[in-house]
Design a protein around this motif. Structure first.
Motif: not given
Length: 263
Positions: A18, A76, A120, A122, A145, A147-148, A151
């Motif tokens: 991302s 996210y 966080c 990924v 989470c 996710h990036d 973000d």
């Protein structure tokens, strides 16, 4: 945390990256791979926040996804996180960026049951490994989470919402021409400082001295932060020595901790 830690932002992903935004939040359709031009700082353009890295999820990690994912994985969403709803309680929350295989994360969460840990990462095997540790140690105060983290910072975490931030062993990008890819840069540190509540802390650690020097310089240059030590900090008791770190110490490699507080 075995091996490199905060690779969720500069390496160690199994999903497409991302884009990282500017402090001024450029438009969403800005190209991700443009080369910097003129005197623009490399973080003043859209960067990939991580790159792809392979990895195999074990059967145990896959089972942990199925068994514990529904409870401990947070999706996210581009909206402010309701901490009380996410964790089932109101408590000081620490953000960890890139936890690797989750060894240190689980250790610290067990030491500090009074705090919530929003983590966080990924890298799917790492997420599965931490979910497995959560189940084995019956930890209740971790949410993941996948996710990036950039973000997440930009869209899920309001200003002054965090009690602390951990960035342990981010990718050092050893080659000089790659130094601009390092995570700890002034625009990113400003984002972190803005999300810290007054008195909250930012703890970075690295085993690469040039990166330690950069961390100290960048954090010292952020007016919202103050150093808790005269230069580098003693290793806080809550941060365990990992297998990776122990191996490096036996080979004579140094490890540097940098701990700053929000003014």
């Amino acid at each position: 945390m075995g091996g490199r830690m905060a690779r969720s932002l500069q390496s160690a992903a199994v999903t497409p990256s991302s884009p990282t935004d500017l402090p001024s939040d450029p438009p969403a359709d800005a190209p991700a791979g443009d080369k910097p031009t003129g005197e623009a700082h490399p973080l003043h353009r859209r960067l990939k926040s991580f790159v792809k890295r392979g990895g195999r999820t074990t059967e145990g990690q896959a089972r942990a996804y199925e068994q514990f994912g529904p409870r401990f994985l947070l999706p996210y969403r581009a909206e402010a996180l309701d901490f009380a709803a996410a964790f089932g309680r109101q408590a000081p929350t620490v953000l960890e960026i890139g936890f690797g295989m989750g060894e240190a994360t689980a250790h610290i969460a067990a030491l500090m049951p009074e705090k919530n840990f929003l983590c966080c990462e990924v890298h799917e095997p790492g997420v599965g490994a931490l979910l497995k540790r959560i189940g084995e140690q019956q930890l209740q105060n971790i949410r993941i989470c996948a996710h990036d983290a950039v973000d997440v910072l930009d869209h899920m975490l309001p200003p002054a919402s965090l009690a602390g931030v951990h960035v342990f062993f981010p990718d050092p990008w050893h080659k000089t021409r790659h130094n601009k890819r390092r995570l700890i840069q002034p625009p990113f540190v400003r984002k972190l400082a803005d999300r810290l509540a007054p008195g909250g802390y930012l703890h970075c650690a690295t085993d690469w001295q040039p990166y330690a020097e950069q961390m100290l310089e960048v954090l010292s240059g952020e007016p919202l932060l103050r150093n808790t030590a005269e230069g580098y900090a003693p290793k806080p008791d809550y941060r365990p020595l990992t297998k990776f770190e122990n191996r490096g110490l036996k080979l004579g490699h140094g490890v540097w901790d940098v701990v700053f507080e929000r003014r």
